[in-house]
Design an enzyme around this catalytic site. Structure first.
Site, PDB file in Angstrom:
ATOM      1  N   HIS A 144      41.606  47.268  47.825  1.00 35.12           N
ATOM      2  CA  HIS A 144      40.350  47.326  47.576  1.00 35.12           C
ATOM      3  C   HIS A 144      39.443  48.065  48.942  1.00 35.12           C
ATOM      4  O   HIS A 144      40.149  47.629  49.888  1.00 35.12           O
ATOM      5  CB  HIS A 144      39.667  46.166  47.268  1.00 35.12           C
ATOM      6  N   ASP A 175      40.271  44.707  38.896  1.00 34.24           N
ATOM      7  CA  ASP A 175      40.787  45.598  37.853  1.00 34.24           C
ATOM      8  C   ASP A 175      42.214  45.057  37.448  1.00 34.24           C
ATOM      9  O   ASP A 175      42.436  45.481  36.116  1.00 34.24           O
ATOM     10  CB  ASP A 175      40.402  46.928  38.006  1.00 34.24           C
TER      11      ASP A 175
END
Length: 382
Positions: free
Chosen positions: A264, A319
Site C-alpha cells: 500500500h 483489497d
C-alpha cells in the site's frame, strides 16, 4: 516557492482535514478521532456518513430522520433506469455506467439552482447522490442478467437494501452486517487519488455532481480502485489451476508476477481494514464454502512469514480480503469497484464540503522543460 519536483505529489501537504487520519507504521485509521475498528464493529454505514458529514456521531433521535431522508431519496428517475438498461445491453463497463448515472442524476436535482456557496444545499444534493447510487447500480446489474430492477425495500438500511435490490431476496443478518461493515471501511481514506480529484473539482465551486463524477472517473483506474477485482481473479485462477495455493504463488513470484492485495502507498504494516474483513471472511466461510478464505489466509501466511514481505513493508491491504468477501456475498466481480465508489462517495462529499468551507482554487504548477528558442516559420514555408 519551492522548485522541488514531487512526482505524484508524494509527501506534499495541500490541505488540512478533520475527516480521516492514517498512521501507516502503526496500521491505524481513524475517522474524526474514532478508530476504524470501533466504527466498523459498533456503527452502521448511515452513522459513519453522519459522522463524516456532520462532525459527530448521531444520537438515536438524530439518526432516525437522517436515515429516513436517505431512504426517501433512493428512487431514480425512469430516464436513468432506461439508460442503465441500454448500457447493460451495450455491455458497458459498470464503472462507466455508474459515471453516466451520477451525471444524469443532476438533471432531476430539485435544488439545481442553489448557490454553489450554499454548503447546506450541497450536502443535501450529496445525500441524494449517495442514496441513489445503490439503486442505479443494482438496476444495471439486474438488466445485465435479463431481469427487471427490484424496487428499494422500505425497511432496509443502505447496505442490506443494495443486496436486496441486487438479488431480489433479503440478505441474512451475517451478509447484511458484513456488507454494511465493508461500506464503513471504504468510506474515507485521506487524500487518495479519487478524493483529491473530487476536491480539485470542488475547489472550482463546480456542483457536487461534477465532483462525484470526477471521483468515479479517478477510481475507475486500475492503479486505484480495481485491486479487489484483481485479487478475486487471482484466487479463481489458483482454484482452476488445481495447484496447491503455495505452489501457485511460488511459481507466480518466480515468474515475476505481483500478487494483488499486497502493499500500500501508505501502510507499511497490515491494513487495519484487512484485519476486519478477514474476520468477516472467516465468518462467511463458516456458514458456507471456506475455500476462498482458506486460500487467502494460506497465501497471507506464506508471503508474510515465509517470504518475509512484512519486514519489507509489504503487507495485505484492504483489497486482499474484500474481494473474497464480496464474492461470498454473491456480488459479480466487475461490480467490486462500483461498490467501492458507492461507499467512498461519503468521503468525497465530506472532503468537498470541508474544503469549500475555506476554499482556495487548487492550482499547482509544472516545471517547463521544453524548448525556449524555436524559430517560427510561416505555414507556406514549412
Amino acid at each position: 516557492m519551492s522548485d522541488d519536483l514531487k512526482k505524484g505529489l508524494e509527501g506534499v501537504l495541500v490541505a488540512e482535514s478533520e475527516l480521516s487520519s492514517i498512521d501507516g507504521d502503526a496500521g491505524r485509521l481513524i475517522y474524526r478521532g474514532y478508530a476504524i475498528e470501533e466504527l466498523a464493529r459498533g456503527t452502521s454505514y448511515e452513522e459513519a456518513l453522519y459522522l463524516l458529514w456532520n462532525g459527530y456521531l448521531p444520537t438515536e433521535d438524530e439518526l432516525e430522520p437522517f436515515a429516513d431522508a436517505l431512504m426517501n431519496e433512493r428512487e431514480v428517475d425512469d430516464t436513468v433506469l432506461e439508460t442503465m438498461e441500454k448500457l447493460a445491453a451495450a455491455d458497458e463497463r459498470p464503472m462507466a455506467a455508474l459515471r453516466t448515472a451520477v451525471s444524469m442524476f443532476s438533471a432531476f436535482e430539485p435544488e439545481s439552482d442553489a448557490d454553489p456557496e450554499d454548503l447546506d444545499a450541497t450536502l443535501r444534493q450529496g445525500r441524494r447522490i449517495t442514496a441513489k447510487i445503490p439503486t442505479a447500480l443494482a438496476a444495471f446489474e439486474r438488466y445485465r442478467i435479463g431481469e427487471e430492477p427490484v424496487d428499494p425495500h422500505p425497511d432496509l438500511g443502505l447496505a442490506a437494501n443494495f443486496l436486496y435490490m441486487l438479488t431480489g431476496e433479503e440478505p441474512d443478518d451475517v451478509a447484511a452486517e458484513t456488507f454494511d461493515q465493508a461500506l464503513i471501511l471504504h468510506a474515507d481514506h485521506g487524500l487518495n487519488a479519487s478524493t483529491f480529484t473530487s476536491m480539485v473539482i470542488g475547489s472550482t465551486m463546480a456542483d457536487i455532481y461534477s465532483a462525484v463524477t470526477g471521483g468515479i472517473c479517478a477510481l475507475s483506474g486500475p492503479l486505484h480502485g480495481g485491486a479487489n477485482q484483481d485479487v478475486m481473479e487471482v484466487l479463481m485462477e489458483i482454484d482452476e489451476s488445481n495447484l496447491d495455493p503455495l505452489d501457485w504463488v511460488e511459481q507466480a513470484t518466480d515468474e515475476g508476477r505481483r500478487i494483488p492485495g499486497f502493499g500500500h502507498r501508505v501502510y507499511n504494516v497490515k491494513d487495519p481494514r484487512a484485519k476486519i474483513l478477514q474476520e468477516r471472511s472467516e465468518e462467511l466461510a463458516a456458514e458456507g464454502d471456506s475455500k476462498w478464505y482458506d486460500i487467502t489466509s494460506t497465501i497471507e501466511e506464506y508471503l508474510t512469514e515465509e517470504k518475509g514481505l512484512v519486514d519489507k513493508g509489504i503487507a495485505p491491504n484492504v483489497d486482499f480480503y474484500s474481494g473474497s468477501v464480496y464474492y461470498q456475498l454473491g456480488i459479480p466481480i466487475d461490480m467490486y469497484t462500483p461498490i467501492f465508489a458507492m461507499s467512498r462517495v461519503g468521503g468525497w462529499i465530506a472532503h468537498v464540503l470541508e474544503y469549500q468551507d475555506d476554499n482556495r482554487l487548487i492550482r499547482p504548477r509544472a516545471r517547463y522543460v521544453g524548448s525556449e528558442d524555436q524559430g517560427f516559420v510561416p505555414l507556406e514555408e514549412r
